[in-house]
Motif scaffolding. Sequence first.
Motif, PDB file in Angstrom:
ATOM      1  N   LEU A  13      41.256  31.065 -50.642  1.00  0.00           N
ATOM      2  CA  LEU A  13      40.567  30.619 -49.597  1.00  0.00           C
ATOM      3  C   LEU A  13      40.105  31.874 -48.877  1.00  0.00           C
ATOM      4  O   LEU A  13      38.867  31.900 -48.418  1.00  0.00           O
ATOM      5  CB  LEU A  13      41.325  29.773 -48.665  1.00  0.00           C
ATOM      6  CG  LEU A  13      41.652  28.488 -49.220  1.00  0.00           C
ATOM      7  CD1 LEU A  13      42.688  27.577 -48.171  1.00  0.00           C
ATOM      8  CD2 LEU A  13      40.583  27.620 -49.356  1.00  0.00           C
ATOM      9  N   PHE A  14      40.848  33.062 -48.625  1.00  0.00           N
ATOM     10  CA  PHE A  14      40.457  34.288 -47.894  1.00  0.00           C
ATOM     11  C   PHE A  14      39.314  35.016 -48.846  1.00  0.00           C
ATOM     12  O   PHE A  14      38.275  35.197 -48.533  1.00  0.00           O
ATOM     13  CB  PHE A  14      41.677  35.108 -47.797  1.00  0.00           C
ATOM     14  CG  PHE A  14      41.106  36.340 -47.384  1.00  0.00           C
ATOM     15  CD1 PHE A  14      40.595  36.851 -46.300  1.00  0.00           C
ATOM     16  CD2 PHE A  14      41.348  37.550 -48.132  1.00  0.00           C
ATOM     17  CE1 PHE A  14      40.057  38.224 -45.835  1.00  0.00           C
ATOM     18  CE2 PHE A  14      41.035  38.719 -47.989  1.00  0.00           C
ATOM     19  CZ  PHE A  14      40.465  39.180 -46.813  1.00  0.00           C
ATOM     20  N   LEU A  15      39.446  34.928 -50.244  1.00  0.00           N
ATOM     21  CA  LEU A  15      38.492  35.584 -51.132  1.00  0.00           C
ATOM     22  C   LEU A  15      37.545  35.018 -51.455  1.00  0.00           C
ATOM     23  O   LEU A  15      36.355  35.697 -51.906  1.00  0.00           O
ATOM     24  CB  LEU A  15      39.339  35.945 -52.277  1.00  0.00           C
ATOM     25  CG  LEU A  15      40.573  36.793 -52.248  1.00  0.00           C
ATOM     26  CD1 LEU A  15      41.269  37.263 -53.797  1.00  0.00           C
ATOM     27  CD2 LEU A  15      40.251  38.114 -51.702  1.00  0.00           C
ATOM     28  N   ASN A  16      37.430  33.773 -51.045  1.00  0.00           N
ATOM     29  CA  ASN A  16      36.237  32.820 -51.140  1.00  0.00           C
ATOM     30  C   ASN A  16      35.304  33.128 -50.197  1.00  0.00           C
ATOM     31  O   ASN A  16      34.131  32.641 -50.130  1.00  0.00           O
ATOM     32  CB  ASN A  16      36.779  31.495 -51.385  1.00  0.00           C
ATOM     33  CG  ASN A  16      35.468  30.629 -52.230  1.00  0.00           C
ATOM     34  OD1 ASN A  16      35.013  31.112 -53.148  1.00  0.00           O
ATOM     35  ND2 ASN A  16      35.026  29.315 -51.521  1.00  0.00           N
ATOM     36  N   GLN A  17      35.830  33.689 -49.110  1.00  0.00           N
ATOM     37  CA  GLN A  17      34.913  33.847 -47.934  1.00  0.00           C
ATOM     38  C   GLN A  17      33.815  35.120 -48.273  1.00  0.00           C
ATOM     39  O   GLN A  17      34.189  35.998 -49.112  1.00  0.00           O
ATOM     40  CB  GLN A  17      35.624  34.404 -46.708  1.00  0.00           C
ATOM     41  CG  GLN A  17      36.790  33.111 -46.222  1.00  0.00           C
ATOM     42  CD  GLN A  17      36.040  31.718 -46.300  1.00  0.00           C
ATOM     43  OE1 GLN A  17      35.021  31.769 -45.323  1.00  0.00           O
ATOM     44  NE2 GLN A  17      36.762  30.936 -46.798  1.00  0.00           N
ATOM     45  N   THR A  18      32.626  35.128 -47.536  1.00  0.00           N
ATOM     46  CA  THR A  18      31.881  36.195 -47.664  1.00  0.00           C
ATOM     47  C   THR A  18      32.070  37.228 -46.474  1.00  0.00           C
ATOM     48  O   THR A  18      31.717  37.338 -45.324  1.00  0.00           O
ATOM     49  CB  THR A  18      30.283  35.966 -47.297  1.00  0.00           C
ATOM     50  OG1 THR A  18      30.223  34.886 -48.646  1.00  0.00           O
ATOM     51  CG2 THR A  18      29.516  37.115 -47.520  1.00  0.00           C
ATOM     52  N   VAL A  19      33.025  38.350 -46.885  1.00  0.00           N
ATOM     53  CA  VAL A  19      33.523  39.512 -45.716  1.00  0.00           C
ATOM     54  C   VAL A  19      33.262  40.693 -46.222  1.00  0.00           C
ATOM     55  O   VAL A  19      33.054  40.865 -47.645  1.00  0.00           O
ATOM     56  CB  VAL A  19      34.753  39.119 -45.508  1.00  0.00           C
ATOM     57  CG1 VAL A  19      34.983  37.884 -44.921  1.00  0.00           C
ATOM     58  CG2 VAL A  19      35.723  39.400 -46.548  1.00  0.00           C
TER      59      VAL A  19
END
Length: 305
Positions: free
Chosen positions: A102-108
């Motif tokens: 879920l964290f890596l699926n974000q755009t950061v």
Amino acid sequence: MSSSTEAATKASWYKRNEIAATPWLFLIPGVAMFLLYVIFPIFQSINVSFYDWDGLGEAQWVGMGNYEELYWDDAFYVSLRNNLIWLVLYLLAIPAGLFIALFLNQTVTGIRLYKSLFFFPFVISQVVVGLVFTWFYDPTFGLLNQFLAVFGIDPINVLGDERFVTYGIIAAGIWPQTAYCMILYLTGLNAVDPEQIEAARLDGAKGWKMLWHIIVPQLKPATFIAFVVTIIGALRSFDLISIMTNGGPFGESRVLSFYMFEVALSEYGFRMGYGASIAVVLFLIMLCFITYFLWSMYKDEKGGR
């Protein structure tokens, strides 16, 4: 009937059933390999478990003798207990993999670097993982005890203490297993329906409600695979134990797969029949879990129709 007529008849049968028959032509090699290298060895192991056999000489029929010996074998129960500990704690890799996905699926910023770091444990060998954690736990120069020394805590010999050894090895195993579950969930997140998420947002769902009621139900296929692979990995754990402790200290880090290796091919005199009986018990445990998950998934799919 002439040969040309027979050939024409066969050709016409294939043409009539081409759509149904062609997939089976591609499946036949795989099915044959599966039967030869998976199904046949299972039945062969069950058969061997009824014999007293060293793998070379003549096998002697003992019936249920090997299983009766297992019943009174303390080492077997230690291995079984450790397998259950592995099973319970190894399942922590599934929620950990989900939250990392879920964290890596974000755009950061720097997301590619984060993905590489979290993906790294999956691509390295279990032997390397075992060696790295062996050095990490070392009571003289390991990073763990260097860190504990900062807080004035005495060194802990994780792999040499029967109270901690199993948990130390499990921690080493969870590291790459979490990476594997993360990859499964990253793939599953790509298939999540964005329209359902948008509709849920319009209804006021967010945070944990969004995750539990909208996203997680759509990740059921990934969760099923993660559960099956993690359970199988926990029950057949062997390589990390072999590298890190070789079953020690005093046999306290054994699991069923390692104990099977010991009695069949190592220090116990090549007792193939006894080792096969351990393998059968391990197979039945795996079969129970996998059958349960398959049945649960079948009921969910049937109820969703």
